[in-house]
Motif scaffolding. Structure first.
Motif, PDB file in Angstrom:
ATOM      1  N   ASP A  52      -8.309 -12.541  -4.501  1.00 27.02           N
ATOM      2  CA  ASP A  52      -7.624 -13.311  -2.947  1.00 27.02           C
ATOM      3  C   ASP A  52      -6.404 -14.414  -3.589  1.00 27.02           C
ATOM      4  O   ASP A  52      -7.071 -15.545  -3.256  1.00 27.02           O
ATOM      5  CB  ASP A  52      -7.700 -13.234  -1.360  1.00 27.02           C
ATOM      6  N   ALA A  53      -5.587 -13.643  -4.272  1.00 26.98           N
ATOM      7  CA  ALA A  53      -4.356 -15.287  -5.023  1.00 26.98           C
ATOM      8  C   ALA A  53      -3.892 -16.043  -3.912  1.00 26.98           C
ATOM      9  O   ALA A  53      -4.054 -17.331  -4.240  1.00 26.98           O
ATOM     10  CB  ALA A  53      -3.410 -14.899  -5.784  1.00 26.98           C
ATOM     11  N   ASP A  54      -3.839 -15.280  -2.710  1.00 26.72           N
ATOM     12  CA  ASP A  54      -3.211 -16.682  -1.556  1.00 26.72           C
ATOM     13  C   ASP A  54      -4.463 -17.141  -0.634  1.00 26.72           C
ATOM     14  O   ASP A  54      -3.280 -17.517   0.378  1.00 26.72           O
ATOM     15  CB  ASP A  54      -1.755 -15.832  -1.184  1.00 26.72           C
ATOM     16  N   ASN A  55      -5.419 -16.182  -0.961  1.00 20.86           N
ATOM     17  CA  ASN A  55      -6.030 -16.810   0.146  1.00 20.86           C
ATOM     18  C   ASN A  55      -5.408 -16.564   1.500  1.00 20.86           C
ATOM     19  O   ASN A  55      -6.410 -17.599   2.456  1.00 20.86           O
ATOM     20  CB  ASN A  55      -6.475 -18.385  -0.214  1.00 20.86           C
ATOM     21  N   SER A  56      -4.864 -15.336   1.399  1.00 21.46           N
ATOM     22  CA  SER A  56      -4.972 -14.902   3.058  1.00 21.46           C
ATOM     23  C   SER A  56      -6.596 -13.954   3.715  1.00 21.46           C
ATOM     24  O   SER A  56      -5.851 -14.185   4.739  1.00 21.46           O
ATOM     25  CB  SER A  56      -3.556 -14.215   3.104  1.00 21.46           C
ATOM     26  N   GLU A  62       0.350  -6.569  -3.535  1.00 17.85           N
ATOM     27  CA  GLU A  62       1.137  -7.465  -5.111  1.00 17.85           C
ATOM     28  C   GLU A  62       0.045  -8.043  -5.328  1.00 17.85           C
ATOM     29  O   GLU A  62      -0.016  -7.694  -6.816  1.00 17.85           O
ATOM     30  CB  GLU A  62       1.973  -8.323  -4.256  1.00 17.85           C
ATOM     31  N   GLU A  63      -1.172  -8.433  -5.297  1.00 17.77           N
ATOM     32  CA  GLU A  63      -2.040  -9.310  -5.295  1.00 17.77           C
ATOM     33  C   GLU A  63      -3.218  -8.395  -6.260  1.00 17.77           C
ATOM     34  O   GLU A  63      -3.027  -8.534  -7.445  1.00 17.77           O
ATOM     35  CB  GLU A  63      -3.195  -9.858  -4.158  1.00 17.77           C
ATOM     36  N   GLY A  94      -6.223   1.479   6.755  1.00 20.44           N
ATOM     37  CA  GLY A  94      -4.586   1.491   7.002  1.00 20.44           C
ATOM     38  C   GLY A  94      -3.666   0.746   7.619  1.00 20.44           C
ATOM     39  O   GLY A  94      -2.164   0.399   7.764  1.00 20.44           O
ATOM     40  N   ASP A  95      -4.133  -1.056   7.044  1.00 17.68           N
ATOM     41  CA  ASP A  95      -2.416  -2.455   7.508  1.00 17.68           C
ATOM     42  C   ASP A  95      -2.295  -2.690   6.189  1.00 17.68           C
ATOM     43  O   ASP A  95      -1.730  -3.573   6.381  1.00 17.68           O
ATOM     44  CB  ASP A  95      -3.903  -3.111   8.027  1.00 17.68           C
ATOM     45  N   GLY A  96      -2.396  -1.935   5.244  1.00 21.24           N
ATOM     46  CA  GLY A  96      -1.498  -2.446   4.138  1.00 21.24           C
ATOM     47  C   GLY A  96      -2.235  -2.784   2.598  1.00 21.24           C
ATOM     48  O   GLY A  96      -1.442  -4.013   1.922  1.00 21.24           O
ATOM     49  N   LYS A  97      -3.616  -3.842   3.459  1.00 22.41           N
ATOM     50  CA  LYS A  97      -4.124  -4.877   2.711  1.00 22.41           C
ATOM     51  C   LYS A  97      -5.524  -4.252   2.858  1.00 22.41           C
ATOM     52  O   LYS A  97      -5.916  -3.735   3.372  1.00 22.41           O
ATOM     53  CB  LYS A  97      -4.112  -6.220   3.498  1.00 22.41           C
ATOM     54  N   ILE A  98      -6.366  -4.841   2.018  1.00 21.34           N
ATOM     55  CA  ILE A  98      -7.717  -4.746   1.624  1.00 21.34           C
ATOM     56  C   ILE A  98      -8.643  -6.128   2.294  1.00 21.34           C
ATOM     57  O   ILE A  98      -8.310  -6.745   1.140  1.00 21.34           O
ATOM     58  CB  ILE A  98      -7.697  -4.534   0.409  1.00 21.34           C
ATOM     59  N   GLY A  99      -9.115  -5.981   3.156  1.00 21.48           N
ATOM     60  CA  GLY A  99     -10.362  -7.537   3.939  1.00 21.48           C
ATOM     61  C   GLY A  99     -11.805  -7.580   2.758  1.00 21.48           C
ATOM     62  O   GLY A  99     -11.875  -6.036   1.739  1.00 21.48           O
TER      63      GLY A  99
END
Length: 109
Positions: A52-56, A62-63, A94-99
């Motif tokens: 998680d490069a941007d610490n979001s 993109e990551e 399905g939110d387009g990102k991985i938690g």
């Protein structure tokens, strides 16, 4: 934090070498080869935090493209096809990102 503090450097190198060719990446085999499948949730979470490069709090598409570089600087970029397949496999809500929980589930599959 370096991946080598969580995983064996030789295992990382072997896994990166195994998937050095474009469109050869398989997340299940990769996680097994680097020894991530046998790690505790806390150790898997540490790997997630490195990726998680941007610490979001999420690994976005993109990551994900640079995920192999998270394991070693000389890792290759994933192709667009590999990135989309990886995201599709992990993104259960399905939110387009991985938690972190989605990542941990994917690793243990």
């Amino acid at each position: 934090m370096a991946m080598s503090s969580i995983l064996n450097t030789d295992d990382i190198k072997k896994a990166l070498d195994a998937f050095a060719v474009a469109d050869s990446f398989n997340h299940k085999k990769f996680f097994e080869m680097v020894g991530l499948k046998t790690k505790s949730f806390d150790e898997v979470k540490k790997v997630f935090l490195v990726l998680d490069a941007d610490n979001s709090g999420f690994i976005e598409e993109e990551e994900l493209k640079f995920v192999l570089k998270g394991f070693a600087r000389d890792g290759r970029d994933l192709t667009d096809k590999e990135t989309k397949e990886f995201l599709r496999a992990a993104d259960k809500d399905g939110d387009g990102k991985i938690g972190v929980d989605e990542f941990a589930s994917l690793v243990k599959e």
